[in-house]
Design a protein around this motif. Structure first.
Motif, mmCIF file in Angstrom:
data_model
loop_
_atom_site.group_PDB
_atom_site.id
_atom_site.type_symbol
_atom_site.label_atom_id
_atom_site.label_comp_id
_atom_site.label_asym_id
_atom_site.label_seq_id
_atom_site.Cartn_x
_atom_site.Cartn_y
_atom_site.Cartn_z
ATOM 1 N N THR A 52 61.863 -81.752 117.939
ATOM 2 C CA THR A 52 63.050 -82.181 118.690
ATOM 3 C C THR A 52 63.040 -81.621 120.104
ATOM 4 N N ASP A 53 62.713 -80.323 120.241
ATOM 5 C CA ASP A 53 62.640 -79.721 121.574
ATOM 6 C C ASP A 53 61.518 -80.349 122.403
ATOM 7 N N SER A 54 60.398 -80.668 121.763
ATOM 8 C CA SER A 54 59.285 -81.310 122.469
ATOM 9 C C SER A 54 59.662 -82.700 122.956
ATOM 10 N N ILE A 55 60.365 -83.435 122.098
ATOM 11 C CA ILE A 55 60.806 -84.783 122.479
ATOM 12 C C ILE A 55 61.777 -84.708 123.647
ATOM 13 N N ASP A 56 62.672 -83.718 123.640
ATOM 14 C CA ASP A 56 63.615 -83.558 124.753
ATOM 15 C C ASP A 56 62.881 -83.328 126.070
ATOM 16 N N VAL A 57 61.835 -82.509 126.040
ATOM 17 C CA VAL A 57 61.058 -82.245 127.265
ATOM 18 C C VAL A 57 60.361 -83.517 127.731
ATOM 19 N N LEU A 58 59.728 -84.234 126.803
ATOM 20 C CA LEU A 58 59.021 -85.454 127.181
ATOM 21 C C LEU A 58 59.962 -86.516 127.731
ATOM 22 N N GLU A 59 61.125 -86.688 127.107
ATOM 23 C CA GLU A 59 62.085 -87.684 127.596
ATOM 24 C C GLU A 59 62.646 -87.294 128.953
ATOM 25 N N ALA A 60 62.822 -85.990 129.193
ATOM 26 C CA ALA A 60 63.289 -85.542 130.507
ATOM 27 C C ALA A 60 62.247 -85.835 131.585
ATOM 28 N N TRP A 61 60.994 -85.883 131.213
ATOM 29 C CA TRP A 61 59.917 -86.182 132.155
ATOM 30 C C TRP A 61 59.650 -87.675 132.294
ATOM 31 N N GLY A 73 54.084 -83.476 111.571
ATOM 32 C CA GLY A 73 54.444 -82.723 112.770
ATOM 33 C C GLY A 73 53.866 -83.354 114.017
ATOM 34 N N LEU A 74 53.814 -84.685 114.049
ATOM 35 C CA LEU A 74 53.156 -85.415 115.120
ATOM 36 C C LEU A 74 54.147 -86.236 115.929
ATOM 37 N N VAL A 75 54.011 -86.181 117.261
ATOM 38 C CA VAL A 75 54.822 -86.975 118.171
ATOM 39 C C VAL A 75 53.884 -87.636 119.163
ATOM 40 N N SER A 76 54.118 -88.906 119.460
ATOM 41 C CA SER A 76 53.327 -89.631 120.444
ATOM 42 C C SER A 76 54.279 -90.317 121.413
ATOM 43 N N ALA A 77 54.025 -90.151 122.707
ATOM 44 C CA ALA A 77 54.888 -90.733 123.738
ATOM 45 C C ALA A 77 54.022 -91.217 124.891
ATOM 46 N N SER A 78 54.571 -92.118 125.703
ATOM 47 C CA SER A 78 53.829 -92.621 126.856
ATOM 48 C C SER A 78 54.793 -92.970 127.985
ATOM 49 N N ARG A 79 54.212 -93.052 129.170
ATOM 50 C CA ARG A 79 54.959 -93.562 130.325
ATOM 51 C C ARG A 79 54.003 -94.380 131.163
ATOM 52 N N PHE A 177 59.145 -76.208 127.579
ATOM 53 C CA PHE A 177 59.426 -76.054 126.158
ATOM 54 C C PHE A 177 60.046 -74.694 125.871
ATOM 55 N N SER A 178 59.490 -73.650 126.475
ATOM 56 C CA SER A 178 60.011 -72.290 126.240
ATOM 57 C C SER A 178 61.438 -72.140 126.768
ATOM 58 N N SER A 179 61.752 -72.800 127.878
ATOM 59 C CA SER A 179 63.105 -72.695 128.424
ATOM 60 C C SER A 179 64.113 -73.537 127.634
ATOM 61 N N SER A 180 63.619 -74.567 126.920
ATOM 62 C CA SER A 180 64.545 -75.412 126.147
ATOM 63 C C SER A 180 64.801 -74.858 124.750
ATOM 64 N N VAL A 181 63.944 -73.971 124.266
ATOM 65 C CA VAL A 181 64.113 -73.402 122.931
ATOM 66 C C VAL A 181 65.169 -72.300 122.992
ATOM 67 N N THR A 182 66.158 -72.418 122.129
ATOM 68 C CA THR A 182 67.197 -71.372 122.072
ATOM 69 C C THR A 182 66.723 -70.271 121.125
ATOM 70 N N PRO A 183 66.934 -69.023 121.479
ATOM 71 C CA PRO A 183 66.526 -67.932 120.585
ATOM 72 C C PRO A 183 67.273 -68.010 119.265
ATOM 73 N N GLN A 184 66.601 -67.574 118.197
ATOM 74 C CA GLN A 184 67.221 -67.623 116.885
ATOM 75 C C GLN A 184 68.386 -66.642 116.831
ATOM 76 N N GLY A 185 69.462 -67.071 116.233
ATOM 77 C CA GLY A 185 70.658 -66.258 116.134
ATOM 78 C C GLY A 185 71.648 -66.535 117.260
ATOM 79 N N ALA A 186 71.185 -67.181 118.315
ATOM 80 C CA ALA A 186 72.093 -67.537 119.417
ATOM 81 C C ALA A 186 72.669 -68.919 119.158
ATOM 82 N N SER A 187 73.876 -69.170 119.663
ATOM 83 C CA SER A 187 74.452 -70.488 119.491
ATOM 84 C C SER A 187 74.870 -71.090 120.791
#
Length: 187
Positions: A52-61, A73-79, A177-187
């Motif tokens: 989900t986080d990977s898809i968010d990054v790709l769609e933002a791009w 665990g596979l995602v395929s996208a294109s532009r 991807f690292s900036s879009s991932v929320t740390p575990q335990g945070a909401s």
């Protein structure tokens, strides 16, 4: 004893000349080391959040999602983008070079016919395009990125294709991807 025809003999001789490749096809150049990185989430049930986080990054791009398989665990996208001015002005095979083409024909059948036609330029409304495809594989707490770029001319023929899994793209993806991932335990 019957004689074997010469063509069958040649065919059998050439069949023995076939060889198998010494290695399987590989991406050239090889993917960069930055295209394989840990996600920080190693539990199998967390693969969906990585995707989900990977898809968010790709769609933002600007990528469009093509296929997903959460079990693998596979995602395929294109532009796709138009390439303005992407042509070889001296490539006569693709209609460039001289702006005017004259063609015609003459035929005799039950009657006599003459035809003449002409064209100017390579065509209107047909732009060369670049298609960029990205595949992501999330497995065992790591994310693997594979990216390729294909360029098509105004006729839709493939003119250029290469693997683009380089440090620049994969590094930028890893940061996003690292900036879009929320740390575990945070909401």
């Amino acid at each position: 004893m019957k004689a074997i025809p010469l063509s069958i003999t040649c065919l059998l001789a050439l069949a023995g000349c076939q060889t198998v490749p010494d290695r399987l096809p590989q991406a050239e150049p090889a993917p960069a080391a930055a295209c394989y990185f840990p996600t920080g989430q190693s539990a199998p049930d967390e693969t969906l959040s990585v995707l989900t986080d990977s898809i968010d990054v790709l769609e933002a791009w600007g990528f469009s999602l093509e296929t997903t398989d959460t079990e693998l665990g596979l995602v395929s996208a294109s532009r796709e983008r138009e390439l303005i001015g992407y042509y070889d002005r001296y490539d006569y095979d693709y209609g460039y070079g001289s702006g005017f083409r004259l063609f015609g024909g003459f035929g005799i059948g039950r009657g006599v016919g003459i035809g003449v036609g002409g064209s100017f330029g390579p065509g209107f409304g047909q732009q060369p395009v670049e298609v960029e495809r990205v595949s992501l594989l999330a497995r065992d707490g790591h994310l693997r990125i594979s990216r390729d770029i294909r360029r098509f001319d105004h006729l839709g023929d493939l003119r250029e294709s290469y693997s683009a899994s380089n440090d620049d793209f994969c590094g930028r993806f890893q940061e996003a991807f690292s900036s879009s991932v929320t740390p575990q335990g945070a909401s």
